[in-house]
Motif scaffolding. Structure first.
Motif: not given
Length: 601
Positions: A341, A344, A409, A411, A413-414, A417-418
């Protein structure tokens, strides 16, 4: 538990397990196995040849009385047994090295898979089971592969060589002697069906022994304080007895083929003696062929007996192999897909919970729509009574658990998902369960940033207010901390973990009751270090002592899996809501415990 599977469950057959074991572990050692096979072939050939030469030894000695032939036969026997000895040495050392490599490889592979498990796996699996399982499985994997190789290479080739000698000396008598094989195989098949369940009980007993030892060592103060020595002795005795019964049963099952083999072998030898004796006495046959045949038959007995119970021994060894593949096939939360992925990208460090729901078990929600924001560079405190969900909220940030609904999240970003390495690399964590690894103070601080210089380690210790007490030790930073850091005081351990977190230089700091177990003096020193760690970083802190979070930029009151109040200390007190009642109750209780307190009307 996902780590342990019952050996009595239906699953892959012994042949399927063995095939997979050969594909995944055995084929890496093919060159070494090939050399071991050559050595086994030399040993088998030497064994057969020694039996064959008995004909000439007997005939030359007792019939022809040929002195020079006897000398040459003696030299030949020395050469044969020298070759057999060298073959045995090569076989044994090679198989030992292969076995050690298999154990190392299996344990490494299991540990790698273990590290990819989520926190739920570890909370649901007793640590002693992991320890016992690791050793049991690795030895089982080695034994299963080595058993197959030695049975084919040593026993089968020796049996073929000796059978060849028997057939050369007397084909008809060989056929009569080999009738022992079918009954022996049938008897072994019956024993195979019973050994699997007994192997499971043996493993369970081993795990119970490890559990009793570990809990006694780790809880020795409780054991001695409450006089639990007799209780622990009984638990250990029960575990040892359980293991002993299973081990005895496996030994009994493995040995049941011996009476059958002994009886059948005795019958075969008797037939050979009677028939061959008659041929020597009445038929005028030379005694050399008889002695050669009898020697080959007697030498063939041991490899034949091992091959007869091969299936029993193999199924006992495959018990651990079955557990091994069940464990490797269990799903992981932190596999290669996570590393693939995108990383971050932390710009400010703002953390947002957006209607997050979660439960450790189905139909038992712990978080019920949690929503709040931890602003970048500020301190956000989570307070509330035990069991409200504070630690669960914190565990969502580094993805020790994933939400059932909503999202977390950073910033924008989920976090799901990172990539996990980049996410956790941006977080410094200090918990109430202060854990130090076996090693020195320097090593424990350096775990915060692998490859850190000596100057970085010292600077982190100074920032954590640990440098002075570290230099007070005779060995300074080289002082061993002992198991779990128990050679240091609670306050010292806490400051070393803070130094470890400082060295990480992470933009996000998570503090979970970091001062809960400390005395007042240690708490002041540790709190000072925590304040310096939090400066300029996005910090989320859990605290039961409200006085430690009064200066937080935002306080969230968590009850029943929800954030029921938010604000600064003064704002929440003014509202006279849940925080006000928590504050009043806590300070009232502290006032009642304060000595010399005067009663008020």
């Amino acid at each position: 538990m996902r780590a342990i599977s019952s050996l009595t469950d239906t699953g892959p057959s012994a042949l399927a397990l063995l095939s997979r074991m050969i594909r995944e572990e055995g084929r890496r050692h093919v060159p070494s196995y090939a050399f071991a096979f050559v050595c086994m072939g030399v040993t088998a050939a030497a064994t057969g040849l020694s039996a064959y030469l008995m004909r000439d030894v007997i005939n030359q000695l007792f019939v022809d009385r040929n002195q020079s032939a006897i000398i040459w036969l003696g030299v030949a026997v020395v050469a044969i047994y020298l070759a057999k000895g060298l073959g045995s040495y090569g076989q044994d050392t090679t198989m030992a090295r292969i076995g050690n490599r298999i154990i190392a490889g299996v344990q490494t592979r299991m540990f790698e898979h273990l590290l990819r498990q989520d926190l739920g796996f570890f909370t649901g699996t007793h640590s002693t089971q992991l320890i016992a399982q690791n050793s049991f499985i690795a030895v089982s994997a080695r034994n299963s592969l080595n058993l197959v190789v030695t049975s084919i290479g040593r026993d089968l080739m020796s049996l073929i060589a000796l059978t060849t000698v028997m057939v050369v000396q007397d084909p008809l008598l060989s056929l009569a002697a080999l009738v022992i094989m079918p009954p022996a195989v049938l008897g072994a098949r019956y024993l195979t069906r019973r050994v699997r369940g007994v192997a499971q009980r043996q493993y369970e007993g081993s795990a119970q022994i490890v559990a009793a030892l570990q809990e006694t060592a780790q809880g020795v103060r409780v054991v001695k304080s409450f006089g639990l020595e007799e209780v622990m002795l009984q638990r250990m005795g029960s575990a040892i007895a359980h293991f002993q019964r299973a081990a005895n049963k496996i030994a009994e099952l493995a040995s049941r083929s011996s009476p059958l083999m002994e009886t059948l072998g005795g019958m075969a030898v008797a037939v050979v003696i009677i028939y061959s004796g008659w041929r020597v006495i009445a038929g005028g046959q030379t005694p050399g062929a008889f002695f050669s045949f009898l020697t080959a038959l007697l030498l063939a007995y041991e490899p034949a007996k091992r091959l007869a119970k091969f299936n029993v021994d193999l199924n006992a060894a495959l018990a651990g192999v079955r557990m091994y593949f069940d464990f490797l096939d269990s799903p992981t939360a932190e596999g290669p897909a996570e590393a693939a992925k995108p990383p971050l990208a932390v710009s400010a460090g703002r953390i947002a919970f957006e209607d997050v729901t979660f439960g450790y078990r189905a139909d038992e929600p712990v978080l019920r729509g949690v929503s709040f924001v931890a602003e970048a560079g500020r301190t956000t405190a989570l307070v509330g009574q035990s069991g409200g969900g504070k630690s669960t909220i914190m565990n969502m940030i580094p993805r020790f658990y994933d939400p059932d609904g909503g999202r977390v999240a950073i910033d924008g970003q989920d976090v799901s998902a990172v990539s996990l390495p980049s996410l956790r690399g941006a977080i410094a964590y200090v918990g109430q369960d202060v854990f130090l690894f076996a090693g020195t103070i320097r090593e424990n601080i350096a775990f915060g940033h692998l490859g850190a210089s000596e100057e970085d380690v010292v600077a982190a210790a100074k920032a954590a207010h640990a440098h002075d007490f570290i230099l007070g030790f005779e060995l300074g930073y080289d002082t061993p901390v002992g198991e779990r850091g128990l050679q240091l005081s609670g306050g010292q351990r806490a400051r070393i973990t803070i130094a470890r977190a400082v060295l990480r230089h992470a933009p996000i700091v998570l503090l979970d009751e970091a001062t809960a177990a400390l005395d007042s003096e240690s708490e002041v020193a540790v709190q000072t270090a925590l304040d310096e760690l939090s400066t300029g970083r996005t910090t989320i802190v859990i605290a039961h002592r409200l006085q430690t979070v009064q200066r937080a930029d935002r306080i969230c009151v968590v009850e029943g899996g929800r954030v029921v109040e938010e604000g600064r200390h003064e704002e929440l007190l003014a509202r006279r809501g849940r925080y006000f009642h928590l504050h009043a109750m806590q300070f009232r209780d502290e006032g009642e415990r304060r000595p010399g307190r005067q009663a008020t009307a």
